[in-house]
Design a protein around this motif. Structure first.
Motif, PDB file in Angstrom:
ATOM      1  N   UNK A   1       9.534 -35.409 -65.566  1.00 43.64           N
ATOM      2  CA  UNK A   1       8.537 -36.269 -64.930  1.00 43.64           C
ATOM      3  C   UNK A   1       7.539 -35.484 -64.101  1.00 43.64           C
ATOM      4  N   UNK A   2       7.887 -34.243 -63.774  1.00 39.73           N
ATOM      5  CA  UNK A   2       7.016 -33.441 -62.907  1.00 39.73           C
ATOM      6  C   UNK A   2       6.112 -32.496 -63.678  1.00 39.73           C
ATOM      7  N   UNK A   3       6.226 -32.447 -64.990  1.00 36.28           N
ATOM      8  CA  UNK A   3       5.459 -31.475 -65.769  1.00 36.28           C
ATOM      9  C   UNK A   3       3.966 -31.637 -65.556  1.00 36.28           C
ATOM     10  N   UNK A   4       3.470 -32.867 -65.620  1.00 33.89           N
ATOM     11  CA  UNK A   4       2.039 -33.085 -65.446  1.00 33.89           C
ATOM     12  C   UNK A   4       1.581 -32.662 -64.063  1.00 33.89           C
ATOM     13  N   UNK A   5       2.413 -32.920 -63.059  1.00 32.72           N
ATOM     14  CA  UNK A   5       2.051 -32.532 -61.699  1.00 32.72           C
ATOM     15  C   UNK A   5       1.903 -31.023 -61.582  1.00 32.72           C
ATOM     16  N   UNK A   6       2.821 -30.283 -62.191  1.00 34.80           N
ATOM     17  CA  UNK A   6       2.733 -28.831 -62.145  1.00 34.80           C
ATOM     18  C   UNK A   6       1.544 -28.338 -62.951  1.00 34.80           C
ATOM     19  N   UNK A   7       1.308 -28.977 -64.106  1.00 35.70           N
ATOM     20  CA  UNK A   7       0.218 -28.534 -64.973  1.00 35.70           C
ATOM     21  C   UNK A   7      -1.127 -28.587 -64.245  1.00 35.70           C
ATOM     22  N   UNK A   8      -1.324 -29.612 -63.444  1.00 34.55           N
ATOM     23  CA  UNK A   8      -2.591 -29.763 -62.722  1.00 34.55           C
ATOM     24  C   UNK A   8      -2.784 -28.670 -61.683  1.00 34.55           C
ATOM     25  N   UNK A   9      -1.692 -28.059 -61.236  1.00 33.25           N
ATOM     26  CA  UNK A   9      -1.779 -27.044 -60.195  1.00 33.25           C
ATOM     27  C   UNK A   9      -1.790 -25.624 -60.737  1.00 33.25           C
ATOM     28  N   UNK A  10      -1.796 -25.484 -62.070  1.00 37.29           N
ATOM     29  CA  UNK A  10      -1.817 -24.135 -62.628  1.00 37.29           C
ATOM     30  C   UNK A  10      -3.229 -23.564 -62.518  1.00 37.29           C
ATOM     31  N   UNK A  11      -3.422 -22.490 -61.784  1.00 40.61           N
ATOM     32  CA  UNK A  11      -4.748 -21.882 -61.724  1.00 40.61           C
ATOM     33  C   UNK A  11      -5.051 -21.165 -63.034  1.00 40.61           C
TER      34      UNK A  11
END
Length: 267
Positions: free
Chosen positions: A237-247
């Motif tokens: 469930x957190x994959x999208x949240x992490x993806x948005x924070x990938x520089x």
């Protein structure tokens, strides 16, 4: 400083990062500045002027020329043998900028098996882990200080032959006019640990060296692949949240440096 898993996680959660200037509404249409080696997610080059269809046609003609003498005939102006790295640098409020000379941005390189880039890291600027698929990079710092880390490949351990000793991370601290190599295909990263700007020059043994930002590419995979890669470290469930924070480009990183330099972390 060692870029441990916890440090990288902190960077992903708190970093601000440079957006390619060409993607901004106020960007000059004739200038493309990407903050990663010759490649943002949608481009494989940084240019001093946007490549036009005419430039693309010239590159194709140079690649198809029968002899080197024929290439010179296709480059009649002396200015075609000059590349200008003196571009406007947006170091205020973001991690940095990088300008790359490859055969697309500088057609005179066709046939040379060579390329070059100049990188500008702002205070606490962090160039996220990446690879160059078609070239070895030789990087020399010409201003400030840069900490580098490189992971060569599978099978290279802290204790040769002993996998339990962990992967070997080759770390350098470079001051002005010191150099390190990043081997073709190796994962490597650079960090400016100071509150002053840092500048480096990178040469490549390819006129089309290319770049892949490792974290950005990993999180582009299907969610099931990402979950499998991280095991239980990241809930699906957190994959999208992490993806948005990938520089996807040079990012401000490492909380200690941000604190020392009085730079507010992004929330």
């Amino acid at each position: 400083m060692k870029f441990t898993t916890s440090v990288i996680a902190a960077i992903l959660a708190t970093s601000t990062y440079a957006t390619p200037l060409a993607a901004r509404d106020d960007a000059a249409p004739s200038i493309t500045i990407t903050a990663s080696y010759a490649a943002a997610a949608t481009s494989d080059s940084s240019t001093s002027s946007a490549a036009s269809p005419k430039d693309t046609l010239l590159t194709q003609k140079l690649l198809l020329a029968d002899t080197a003498a024929d290439r010179y005939a296709l480059l009649p102006s002396n200015t075609q043998f000059q590349f200008d790295f003196n571009q406007p640098k947006g170091l205020g409020g973001k991690g940095g900028d990088l300008f790359a000379a490859n055969r697309k941005t500088f057609p005179a390189l066709v046939g040379t098996s060579s390329g070059m880039a100049v990188g500008f890291l702002g205070p606490c600027g962090f160039n996220t882990p990446h690879i160059h698929p078609r070239a070895t990079e030789l990087q020399i710092v010409v201003e400030g200080k840069v900490i580098t880390e490189m992971l060569p490949e599978n099978g290279v351990f802290n204790v040769p032959g002993n996998a339990t000793s962990g992967r070997r991370v080759i770390r350098t601290e470079l001051s002005a006019f010191q150099m390190t190599p990043f081997y073709q295909g190796s994962v490597h990263t650079q960090f400016n640990p100071s509150c002053d700007n840092a500048t480096f020059i990178a040469s490549f043994n390819s006129e089309d060296f290319g770049t892949g930002q490792v974290a950005d590419e990993l999180f582009a995979f299907d969610d099931m692949v990402v979950q499998a890669a991280f095991g239980q470290a990241i809930d699906g469930a957190d994959v999208d949240k992490f993806r948005k924070n990938i520089p996807a480009s040079i990012a401000k990183g490492v909380s200690e440096c941000l604190t020392t330099c009085g730079i507010a972390a992004r929330r």
